[in-house]
Design a protein around this motif. Structure first.
Motif, PDB file in Angstrom:
ATOM      1  N   GLU A 140       0.860  -1.190   0.000  1.00 47.39           N
ATOM      2  CA  GLU A 140       0.000   0.000   0.000  1.00 47.39           C
ATOM      3  C   GLU A 140       0.896   1.240   0.000  1.00 47.39           C
ATOM      4  OE1 GLU A 140      -3.294   0.236   0.045  1.00 47.39           O
ATOM      5  OE2 GLU A 140      -4.084  -1.691   0.756  1.00 47.39           O
ATOM      6  N   ILE A 141       0.752   2.073  -1.029  1.00 41.41           N
ATOM      7  CA  ILE A 141       1.564   3.284  -1.162  1.00 41.41           C
ATOM      8  C   ILE A 141       0.645   4.493  -1.131  1.00 41.41           C
ATOM      9  CG2 ILE A 141       3.240   4.509  -2.580  1.00 41.41           C
ATOM     10  CD1 ILE A 141       4.010   1.894  -3.874  1.00 41.41           C
ATOM     11  N   ASN A 142       0.966   5.453  -0.290  1.00 43.44           N
ATOM     12  CA  ASN A 142       0.181   6.680  -0.212  1.00 43.44           C
ATOM     13  C   ASN A 142       0.272   7.413  -1.547  1.00 43.44           C
ATOM     14  OD1 ASN A 142      -0.567   9.494   0.347  1.00 43.44           O
ATOM     15  ND2 ASN A 142      -0.655   8.809   2.474  1.00 43.44           N
ATOM     16  N   ALA A 143      -0.893   7.764  -2.099  1.00 41.44           N
ATOM     17  CA  ALA A 143      -0.906   8.419  -3.411  1.00 41.44           C
ATOM     18  C   ALA A 143      -0.240   9.783  -3.366  1.00 41.44           C
ATOM     19  CB  ALA A 143      -2.345   8.554  -3.908  1.00 41.44           C
ATOM     20  N   GLY A 144      -0.125  10.389  -2.182  1.00 41.24           N
ATOM     21  CA  GLY A 144       0.484  11.705  -2.101  1.00 41.24           C
ATOM     22  C   GLY A 144       1.948  11.734  -2.497  1.00 41.24           C
ATOM     23  N   ILE A 145       2.683  10.617  -2.356  1.00 44.01           N
ATOM     24  CA  ILE A 145       4.090  10.589  -2.750  1.00 44.01           C
ATOM     25  C   ILE A 145       4.269  10.106  -4.183  1.00 44.01           C
ATOM     26  CG2 ILE A 145       4.799  10.184  -0.364  1.00 44.01           C
ATOM     27  CD1 ILE A 145       5.301   7.279  -1.104  1.00 44.01           C
ATOM     28  N   LEU A 146       3.147   9.762  -4.847  1.00 40.92           N
ATOM     29  CA  LEU A 146       3.234   9.290  -6.230  1.00 40.92           C
ATOM     30  C   LEU A 146       2.674  10.295  -7.228  1.00 40.92           C
ATOM     31  CD1 LEU A 146       2.101   5.539  -5.860  1.00 40.92           C
ATOM     32  CD2 LEU A 146       4.434   6.437  -5.931  1.00 40.92           C
ATOM     33  N   PHE A 147       1.560  10.959  -6.894  1.00 44.55           N
ATOM     34  CA  PHE A 147       0.872  11.814  -7.856  1.00 44.55           C
ATOM     35  C   PHE A 147       0.540  13.166  -7.232  1.00 44.55           C
ATOM     36  CE2 PHE A 147      -0.405   7.398  -8.662  1.00 44.55           C
ATOM     37  CZ  PHE A 147      -0.011   7.246  -9.979  1.00 44.55           C
ATOM     38  N   SER A 149      -2.080  16.284  -6.662  1.00 38.61           N
ATOM     39  CA  SER A 149      -3.511  16.251  -6.384  1.00 38.61           C
ATOM     40  C   SER A 149      -4.330  16.318  -7.677  1.00 38.61           C
ATOM     41  CB  SER A 149      -3.898  17.416  -5.470  1.00 38.61           C
ATOM     42  OG  SER A 149      -5.292  17.430  -5.234  1.00 38.61           O
ATOM     43  N   GLY A 150      -5.238  15.386  -7.853  1.00 41.52           N
ATOM     44  CA  GLY A 150      -6.116  15.360  -9.022  1.00 41.52           C
ATOM     45  C   GLY A 150      -5.437  14.956 -10.308  1.00 41.52           C
ATOM     46  N   GLU A 151      -4.200  14.455 -10.259  1.00 40.20           N
ATOM     47  CA  GLU A 151      -3.462  14.104 -11.464  1.00 40.20           C
ATOM     48  C   GLU A 151      -3.085  12.619 -11.438  1.00 40.20           C
ATOM     49  OE1 GLU A 151      -2.999  15.947 -14.062  1.00 40.20           O
ATOM     50  OE2 GLU A 151      -3.863  17.761 -13.185  1.00 40.20           O
ATOM     51  N   ALA A 152      -2.688  12.108 -12.600  1.00 42.80           N
ATOM     52  CA  ALA A 152      -2.266  10.711 -12.718  1.00 42.80           C
ATOM     53  C   ALA A 152      -0.912  10.609 -13.413  1.00 42.80           C
ATOM     54  CB  ALA A 152      -3.311   9.910 -13.487  1.00 42.80           C
ATOM     55  N   THR A 153      -0.106  11.662 -13.283  1.00 35.21           N
ATOM     56  CA  THR A 153       1.231  11.680 -13.878  1.00 35.21           C
ATOM     57  C   THR A 153       2.264  11.435 -12.785  1.00 35.21           C
ATOM     58  OG1 THR A 153       0.502  13.249 -15.563  1.00 35.21           O
ATOM     59  CG2 THR A 153       2.883  13.007 -15.232  1.00 35.21           C
ATOM     60  N   LEU A 154       3.118  10.463 -12.988  1.00 36.63           N
ATOM     61  CA  LEU A 154       4.137  10.114 -12.000  1.00 36.63           C
ATOM     62  C   LEU A 154       5.275  11.127 -12.026  1.00 36.63           C
ATOM     63  CD1 LEU A 154       4.284   6.267 -12.658  1.00 36.63           C
ATOM     64  CD2 LEU A 154       3.374   7.376 -10.610  1.00 36.63           C
ATOM     65  N   VAL A 186     -14.202  12.813  -1.929  1.00 38.07           N
ATOM     66  CA  VAL A 186     -14.377  14.218  -2.298  1.00 38.07           C
ATOM     67  C   VAL A 186     -14.459  14.322  -3.818  1.00 38.07           C
ATOM     68  CG1 VAL A 186     -13.372  16.519  -2.208  1.00 38.07           C
ATOM     69  CG2 VAL A 186     -13.129  14.968  -0.243  1.00 38.07           C
ATOM     70  N   PRO A 187     -15.542  14.890  -4.365  1.00 43.66           N
ATOM     71  CA  PRO A 187     -15.644  15.019  -5.825  1.00 43.66           C
ATOM     72  C   PRO A 187     -14.562  15.942  -6.368  1.00 43.66           C
ATOM     73  CG  PRO A 187     -17.777  15.349  -4.758  1.00 43.66           C
ATOM     74  CD  PRO A 187     -16.756  15.375  -3.675  1.00 43.66           C
ATOM     75  N   LEU A 188     -14.149  15.649  -7.592  1.00 39.77           N
ATOM     76  CA  LEU A 188     -13.154  16.502  -8.246  1.00 39.77           C
ATOM     77  C   LEU A 188     -13.789  17.835  -8.614  1.00 39.77           C
ATOM     78  CD1 LEU A 188     -11.421  13.864 -10.552  1.00 39.77           C
ATOM     79  CD2 LEU A 188     -10.690  14.671  -8.310  1.00 39.77           C
ATOM     80  N   ARG A 189     -12.957  18.844  -8.654  1.00 43.61           N
ATOM     81  CA  ARG A 189     -13.479  20.178  -8.961  1.00 43.61           C
ATOM     82  C   ARG A 189     -13.940  20.240 -10.409  1.00 43.61           C
ATOM     83  NH1 ARG A 189      -7.935  20.520  -9.304  1.00 43.61           N
ATOM     84  NH2 ARG A 189      -7.120  21.485 -11.207  1.00 43.61           N
ATOM     85  N   ARG A 190     -14.853  21.149 -10.656  1.00 46.39           N
ATOM     86  CA  ARG A 190     -15.388  21.301 -12.009  1.00 46.39           C
ATOM     87  C   ARG A 190     -14.289  21.784 -12.944  1.00 46.39           C
ATOM     88  NH1 ARG A 190     -20.872  24.583 -12.680  1.00 46.39           N
ATOM     89  NH2 ARG A 190     -21.465  22.800 -11.347  1.00 46.39           N
ATOM     90  N   GLY A 191     -14.226  21.190 -14.113  1.00 49.23           N
ATOM     91  CA  GLY A 191     -13.210  21.544 -15.102  1.00 49.23           C
ATOM     92  C   GLY A 191     -11.912  20.782 -14.928  1.00 49.23           C
ATOM     93  N   ALA A 192     -11.865  19.818 -13.974  1.00 47.11           N
ATOM     94  CA  ALA A 192     -10.649  19.024 -13.779  1.00 47.11           C
ATOM     95  C   ALA A 192     -10.440  18.111 -14.980  1.00 47.11           C
ATOM     96  CB  ALA A 192     -10.757  18.215 -12.499  1.00 47.11           C
ATOM     97  N   ARG A 193      -9.226  17.608 -15.066  1.00 46.68           N
ATOM     98  CA  ARG A 193      -8.862  16.758 -16.212  1.00 46.68           C
ATOM     99  C   ARG A 193      -9.710  15.488 -16.240  1.00 46.68           C
ATOM    100  NH1 ARG A 193      -2.723  14.633 -17.653  1.00 46.68           N
ATOM    101  NH2 ARG A 193      -3.283  13.530 -19.581  1.00 46.68           N
ATOM    102  N   TYR A 194     -10.017  14.950 -15.067  1.00 45.45           N
ATOM    103  CA  TYR A 194     -10.813  13.716 -14.982  1.00 45.45           C
ATOM    104  C   TYR A 194     -12.191  14.055 -14.429  1.00 45.45           C
ATOM    105  CZ  TYR A 194      -6.226  11.644 -15.603  1.00 45.45           C
ATOM    106  OH  TYR A 194      -4.984  11.330 -16.091  1.00 45.45           O
ATOM    107  N   PRO A 195     -13.245  13.564 -15.063  1.00 48.17           N
ATOM    108  CA  PRO A 195     -14.597  13.966 -14.650  1.00 48.17           C
ATOM    109  C   PRO A 195     -15.016  13.424 -13.287  1.00 48.17           C
ATOM    110  CG  PRO A 195     -14.693  12.323 -16.398  1.00 48.17           C
ATOM    111  CD  PRO A 195     -13.264  12.714 -16.271  1.00 48.17           C
ATOM    112  N   SER A 201      -8.826   7.244 -10.455  1.00 52.75           N
ATOM    113  CA  SER A 201      -8.233   6.048  -9.848  1.00 52.75           C
ATOM    114  C   SER A 201      -7.775   5.056 -10.904  1.00 52.75           C
ATOM    115  CB  SER A 201      -9.252   5.388  -8.916  1.00 52.75           C
ATOM    116  OG  SER A 201     -10.417   4.984  -9.623  1.00 52.75           O
ATOM    117  N   ALA A 202      -8.551   4.891 -11.973  1.00 53.33           N
ATOM    118  CA  ALA A 202      -8.153   3.970 -13.035  1.00 53.33           C
ATOM    119  C   ALA A 202      -6.910   4.476 -13.770  1.00 53.33           C
ATOM    120  CB  ALA A 202      -9.306   3.774 -14.014  1.00 53.33           C
ATOM    121  N   ALA A 203      -6.843   5.786 -14.004  1.00 51.99           N
ATOM    122  CA  ALA A 203      -5.679   6.349 -14.704  1.00 51.99           C
ATOM    123  C   ALA A 203      -4.421   6.206 -13.862  1.00 51.99           C
ATOM    124  CB  ALA A 203      -5.939   7.820 -15.034  1.00 51.99           C
ATOM    125  N   ARG A 204      -4.515   6.368 -12.559  1.00 57.51           N
ATOM    126  CA  ARG A 204      -3.345   6.206 -11.697  1.00 57.51           C
ATOM    127  C   ARG A 204      -2.866   4.758 -11.697  1.00 57.51           C
ATOM    128  NH1 ARG A 204      -4.741  10.072  -6.398  1.00 57.51           N
ATOM    129  NH2 ARG A 204      -4.174  12.057  -7.431  1.00 57.51           N
TER     130      ARG A 204
END
Length: 282
Positions: A140-147, A149-154, A186-195, A201-204
């Motif tokens: 289990e890896i905390n997503a905060g050290i990988l991506f 916020s709101g992104e899926a780019t390493l 928490v829902p993503l903000r309006r206009g974010a890259r992912y709806p 989660s799938a993109a990450r």
């Protein structure tokens, strides 16, 4: 002397039908007696017959002309509603299966040890957990050290961490590797890259799988799954809980195939590998 002749009147017998009726009733009674006798089965004799047939199928068949017993291959049959036993595999196959189990468990234990050594600094800081179970190893890896916020780019640090994990997984047998992306609620903000969090989660998960493939992990072993916020491990009502729920889970399954895969392979030494990429402690 004159012979006297008596003339008797012939009366018609109106009760002759009683003879036919009595015969019919007798036959009907006999019929029901026979039917009752056939329906009452002698269980003792039937059991003897079943056991005799069972032994005949297992031992062989007696040839009437010579009186000798000719061996037969046991075939599945049903006697008294119970199927005859089918020959099972011998002890040799069982021993091979036990050996494969031991090899798979050894591979799992070796992989878990190597992952703990590689990720030790992150484990101590609480950013990563490595657990070992009967079905494999889970990281289990905390997503905060990988991506971000709101992104899926390493980022560079995330790539360095996951490369160490990939180096271990590439040598850890042939078991499937599931990469799961998780978010908070928490829902993503309006206009974010992912709806929605589903796409995020799938993109990450797909980004991690793509990096593993580039690092030499067999593509046939990899799978990416996005769970969004549907698999929480903490309460989303608090910031601390939401931070724990934002994670990437890597599952190395321990499977035993018919070819005996799962033998322990030489894993590269990873101790202290993460230390060089972490920022200096204050």
């Amino acid at each position: 002397m004159a012979r006297r002749r008596k003339s008797s009147e012939e009366h018609e017998n109106l009760e002759r039908w009683l003879v036919s009726y009595a015969d019919f009733i007798t036959l009907l009674f006999a019929f029901f007696v026979v039917m009752y006798a056939l329906s009452s089965l002698n269980e003792g004799k039937y059991r003897v017959l079943s056991e005799s047939l069972h032994q005949a199928f297992r031992a062989g068949v007696i040839v009437p002309q010579t009186g000798e017993v000719k061996e037969q291959i046991p075939i599945p049959a049903v006697v008294s509603g119970v199927p005859l036993p089918v020959p099972q595999r011998g002890d040799q196959g069982s021993e091979r299966g036990e050996e494969r189990v031991r090899q798979a468990l050894a591979t799992t234990a070796h992989a878990a040890s190597a992952l703990r050594a590689a990720l030790q600094p992150l484990i101590e800081s609480g950013q990563v957990t490595v657990s070992e179970g009967a079905f494999g190893v889970t990281v289990e890896i905390n997503a905060g050290i990988l991506f971000p916020s709101g992104e899926a780019t390493l980022g560079p640090m995330a790539i360095a961490i996951l490369r160490q994990v990939a180096n271990v997984l590439a040598y850890a047998g042939d078991g499937p590797i599931w990469v799961e992306g998780h978010t908070d609620n928490v829902p993503l903000r309006r206009g974010a890259r992912y709806p929605s969090n589903w796409e995020l989660s799938a993109a990450r998960a797909a980004a991690v799988v793509r990096l593993f493939e580039e690092q030499g992990v067999a593509s046939s072993r990899l799978a990416a799954v996005g769970y969004a916020d549907q698999r929480p491990i903490a309460d989303n009502a608090t910031e601390e809980g939401r931070q724990k729920n934002r994670r990437v889970t890597i599952r190395l399954e321990s499977l035993i195939d018919s070819g005996g895969a799962g033998a322990t392979s030489a894993l590269p030494a990873q101790e202290g590998a993460i230390g060089s990429i972490l920022p200096p402690s204050p």
